[in-house]
Design an enzyme around this catalytic site. Structure first.
Site: not given
Lengths: 141, 381
Positions: B16, B80, B115, B187, B198-199
């Site tokens: 980030r 992508c 997010g 989660r 998940c990426c």
């Protein structure tokens, strides 16, 4: 060969112009009622017979503009589903799934998670004034 | 027609980077790639910029930062596959003799969205029904488990391998290992996919310099040769479709293998599109690494990790390295470049000669995937 859309414009004489498709306008309602049974509003191409949901103006199989409205029976098999827990636009969790309607069309729809769906279970269309969803029909033994 | 070579490569660590603009992310990668290729800015004949969320003129907003202008700057969007599509366009330009030297930048800043899941097109009927990318892969995973008898632990093992590889990669967003238990208890995002399946959401940029055969003959340092660059798009299907058989990747891979004149057994490493754990298992099959039903066993055999027959995602893949959408396809080629020129340090695949990179994705209603891009590279001795 693909037709191009012809809509004569009265103020411009007989000259023909490609005109934008009102595709967002025509597909605002997805359900119609027939004798208290809900049906999905889809379309059929009169050239190649392809069914589609939602209602379309152009056939995505053959590109024809000869497409007419068709009611799709709300019975099918649940190919897969998931309960979504993360969303910035709607309250969670909510369940969605791919329903394979008996007439050959697949669509993504809300699934009633309280009906205990499982892969390949039979599902039935349900609707109210604002939305539609599918409910698992049979109980797995 | 001439061959195209990758002469230099660089990227920034994925993560980030909220206080970097698109230019701030991309310029270090761009300058790093030029330095690694030992090429001056004013030798560049064209710039191709792959991105999905940068807005208008992203390539130019990057180029102007270093005084690069006048030359063709082409912005490429293919979800992508944006970065890899930009590489495809650049390599075609070189192969056709338009330029001797071109640079490709792949970049995206997903932290601009906070997010959560990526914004999708609100005109799309499935988006209106509540679909998000993790949900599509989650439904694929549920169907896979139903048809193949695979277990959650088999999916989680994909993340365990990815994180083990990523822990060796200073450019990865996540550089710590994990366990099956930690992956499955993270989660829930869209069941059965948990957060660690998940990426991660992040920002990044990667760049490569692509040159002609003629340029290469005048140069001194190691390069890699492009053996195939193939792009396919999804075919709309209104009826039942097999979500476990991504025809787009099968077809794109067949064509790439044919163009390159080799097969999956020849590959020393593969960087494939593991946006979610289920994807890696599906792509083992689609890229021809194994027959149907064998993907989970192939993974647990260790043959797709270091020391195995074909290392899959030595960089950590999308799951550990990250997936700033437009950057990914170029970052995969950066890794291939480092691997095939023996610069991959503690991630080095031994005696790596052939590498394949694969990106795909972008679900829109009626298409399981919008685009797929596959490249095959060879060490150029």
């Amino acid at each position: 060969m693909i037709d191009y859309l012809k809509k004569p414009s009265p103020d411009k004489g007989d000259h023909l112009y490609p005109s934008p498709l009102d595709d967002l306008g025509i597909s605002q309602t997805h359900v119609e009622w027939s004798e208290k049974e809900p049906r999905l509003i889809g379309s059929r191409c009169t050239d190649c017979d392809r069914l589609a949901f939602p209602l379309r103006l152009v056939c995505f199989e053959c590109g024809s503009l000869s497409v007419e409205k068709a009611g799709l029976v709300g019975l099918g098999t649940l190919y897969s589903y998931t309960k979504v827990w993360v969303s910035s636009t709607r309250s969670t969790p909510y369940m969605i799934g791919y329903v394979d309607l008996d007439d050959g069309v697949r669509l993504l729809a809300s699934i009633d998670s309280t009906s205990n769906p499982y892969p390949d279970c039979r599902v039935r269309l349900d609707a109210d004034d604002t939305s539609f969803w599918f409910t698992a029909k049979d109980i797995r033994s | 027609m001439t061959s195209a070579y990758v002469a230099g490569a660089a990227m920034i660590p994925m993560g980030r980077h909220k206080s970097s603009s698109y230019g701030g992310l991309a310029v270090p990668a761009l300058l790093g790639a030029l330095r690694s290729a030992d090429i001056a800015i004013n030798s560049v004949g064209a710039l191709f910029c792959g991105h999905s969320f940068g807005g208008i003129l992203t390539g130019q907003r990057i180029a102007r930062e270093i005084g690069l202008g006048g030359i063709p700057v082409i912005n490429v969007e293919n979800a992508c596959s944006s970065g890899a599509t930009a590489i495809h366009c650049a390599s075609r330009a070189v192969e056709n003799g338009d330029h001797d030297v071109v640079i490709v930048v792949g970049v995206d800043k997903l932290s601009q969205f906070g997010g959560g899941t990526l914004p999708l097109i609100s005109e799309d009927i499935e988006v209106q029904q509540g679909v998000v990318m993790p949900a599509i892969y989650a439904m694929r995973a549920r169907r896979y488990m139903h048809e193949r008898g695979t277990h959650l632990e088999d999916l989680a093992l994909v993340s365990v391998k990815a994180r083990r590889h990523g822990a060796r990669n200073p450019y990865a967003q996540i550089r710590s290992e994990t366990t099956i238990e930690e992956v499955l208890s993270s989660r829930m995002i869209s069941d059965p996919l948990t957060l660690l399946q998940c990426c991660p959401t992040g920002d990044g940029a990667a760049a490569v310099v692509i040159v002609s055969e003629a340029y290469r003959r005048r140069a001194r340092h190691p390069m890699i040769r492009l053996r195939a660059s193939v792009i396919h798009s999804g075919q709309v299907e209104g009826g039942y479709r097999d979500m476990l058989h991504p025809k787009i990747t099968y077809d794109c891979a067949s064509e790439a293998y044919e163009k390159a004149g080799l097969g999956p057994a020849d590959l020393d490493l593969i960087e494939l599109h593991d946006a979610f754990t289920i994807a890696e298992l599906i792509y083992y099959e689609a890229l021809g690494l194994c027959e149907g039903d064998e993907a989970a066993s192939l993974l647990s055999s260790g043959q797709t990790s270091f020391g195995g027959r074909t290392v899959v995602n030595p960089s950590g893949g999308l799951l550990a390295k990250g997936h700033p959408v437009g950057a990914t396809g170029v970052a995969q080629v950066v890794e291939a470049f480092w691997q095939l020129t023996n610069q991959a340090t503690n991630r080095q695949v031994e005696d790596a000669r052939f590498a394949l990179t694969h990106v795909t994705g972008g679900g829109i209603a009626g298409l399981d995937h919008g685009a797929c891009a596959i490249h095959i590279f060879e060490r150029a001795d």
